[in-house]
Design a protein around this motif. Sequence first.
Motif, mmCIF file in Angstrom:
data_model
loop_
_atom_site.group_PDB
_atom_site.id
_atom_site.type_symbol
_atom_site.label_atom_id
_atom_site.label_comp_id
_atom_site.label_asym_id
_atom_site.label_seq_id
_atom_site.Cartn_x
_atom_site.Cartn_y
_atom_site.Cartn_z
ATOM 1 N N TYR A 62 0.841 -1.202 0.000
ATOM 2 C CA TYR A 62 0.000 0.000 0.000
ATOM 3 C C TYR A 62 0.879 1.257 0.000
ATOM 4 C CZ TYR A 62 -3.110 3.651 1.696
ATOM 5 O OH TYR A 62 -3.794 4.825 1.823
ATOM 6 N N ILE A 66 1.214 4.199 -2.976
ATOM 7 C CA ILE A 66 1.059 5.643 -2.747
ATOM 8 C C ILE A 66 2.325 6.386 -3.188
ATOM 9 C CG2 ILE A 66 0.736 7.423 -0.972
ATOM 10 C CD1 ILE A 66 -1.797 5.845 -1.350
ATOM 11 N N ILE A 69 2.485 6.525 -7.015
ATOM 12 C CA ILE A 69 1.523 7.487 -7.550
ATOM 13 C C ILE A 69 2.055 8.912 -7.373
ATOM 14 C CG2 ILE A 69 -0.751 8.533 -7.151
ATOM 15 C CD1 ILE A 69 -1.099 5.976 -8.580
ATOM 16 N N TYR A 70 2.677 9.144 -6.234
ATOM 17 C CA TYR A 70 3.216 10.483 -5.971
ATOM 18 C C TYR A 70 4.306 10.828 -6.985
ATOM 19 C CZ TYR A 70 5.286 14.402 -3.441
ATOM 20 O OH TYR A 70 5.777 15.637 -3.098
ATOM 21 N N TRP A 73 2.699 11.540 -10.371
ATOM 22 C CA TRP A 73 2.106 12.886 -10.420
ATOM 23 C C TRP A 73 3.190 13.937 -10.676
ATOM 24 C CZ3 TRP A 73 -2.315 14.735 -11.570
ATOM 25 C CH2 TRP A 73 -3.499 14.078 -11.219
ATOM 26 N N GLN A 74 4.360 13.740 -10.088
ATOM 27 C CA GLN A 74 5.440 14.697 -10.321
ATOM 28 C C GLN A 74 5.873 14.653 -11.790
ATOM 29 O OE1 GLN A 74 8.513 15.141 -7.179
ATOM 30 N NE2 GLN A 74 7.347 13.597 -6.086
ATOM 31 N N PHE A 77 3.436 16.511 -14.127
ATOM 32 C CA PHE A 77 3.579 17.964 -14.217
ATOM 33 C C PHE A 77 4.968 18.401 -14.671
ATOM 34 C CE2 PHE A 77 -0.159 17.809 -11.355
ATOM 35 C CZ PHE A 77 -1.010 18.583 -12.129
ATOM 36 N N ASN A 81 3.285 21.667 -17.435
ATOM 37 C CA ASN A 81 3.323 23.117 -17.262
ATOM 38 C C ASN A 81 4.250 23.794 -18.262
ATOM 39 O OD1 ASN A 81 1.505 22.872 -15.212
ATOM 40 N ND2 ASN A 81 3.027 22.980 -13.573
ATOM 41 N N THR A 182 -10.827 9.771 -19.205
ATOM 42 C CA THR A 182 -10.703 11.184 -18.841
ATOM 43 C C THR A 182 -9.244 11.613 -18.867
ATOM 44 O OG1 THR A 182 -10.380 10.799 -16.494
ATOM 45 C CG2 THR A 182 -12.649 10.978 -17.251
ATOM 46 N N SER A 184 -7.187 11.261 -16.591
ATOM 47 C CA SER A 184 -6.758 11.704 -15.287
ATOM 48 C C SER A 184 -7.095 10.629 -14.269
ATOM 49 C CB SER A 184 -7.513 12.973 -14.920
ATOM 50 O OG SER A 184 -6.698 13.862 -14.262
ATOM 51 N N PRO A 185 -6.175 10.022 -13.615
ATOM 52 C CA PRO A 185 -4.751 10.262 -13.598
ATOM 53 C C PRO A 185 -4.098 10.061 -14.966
ATOM 54 C CG PRO A 185 -5.247 8.210 -12.493
ATOM 55 C CD PRO A 185 -6.540 8.887 -12.753
#
Lengths: 190, 74
Positions: A62, A66, A69-70, A73-74, A77, A81, A182, A184-185
């Motif tokens: 678990y 997490i 995924i973190y 996400w980095q 982006f 951007n 979508t 997203s993620p």
Amino acid sequence: MERAGHYFANWGEMLENWHKKVDQKIAELSALEFHELPDVVPLEWITSGKGLDNTTDLIDSYDRAIELIYKVWQYHFEFLNLGYAAYLDFFGFVKETFPSIPDQAIAKMVQGQDSVLFRPDDEIKKLAKLAVELGVADTLKSGSVDEALAATAAAPNGQKSSGWKMATRSCARPNGSLPNATGSPPNTAR
Amino acid sequence: MDAQKSLFPSPYDAATPPGAEGWEDLYPYYVKFQPSRRMEEEGKFWFCDSQHWPTPFRPFDMSMVEFATKCLGQ
């Protein structure tokens, strides 16, 4: 520009590396295993004095999920951007050079960009058209994914509709999960 | 969009759907609209990003929101 500029100057190479990094994280995520907890721990865990129970692996996986995924996400982006910043810069330049140009005309200049972000949506649209063409659209709309695919295979158009199943698999990730339309993620199905 | 007022509805006026009473207790304070910040928040432009987030977040999935907003601004 020292930081963003480095990305713009080496875009191709860095984007290629981005795909490798994200694919690696997806592979790590897909490799995680979660098992149902047993009533008791194996006897040898007692006799060897292991001192831990099965929730340890569960919580480790678990935490790892997490953490992965973190990181993703980095990465998401890392380029996003910069892309928007470049578009804004381009937008400002065009507006300054051609003051009467409509916003839409500038947007049209960059349309058609081939991004993996749009792939899931494109694939879903292709599959939907194929389902209608093969007459299996209604069959596909009932039951779970497995039930719907099984019913589709057994449909009168079964032989041909297996094409739908193959098409589904071709855009599914190696672990069999389908892309999220979508986006997203962030979806990196290619 | 509210055709009468040409404004998006205020999140402070959104009614809780039947059966979802008490949903606020499942989420940390910092992801919710705070009545004490109503004046400030309603004075800003905002909208519901239902393109990226079309359905409500389950409390368990809140780490996704935290990661997304943190990473967007990094």
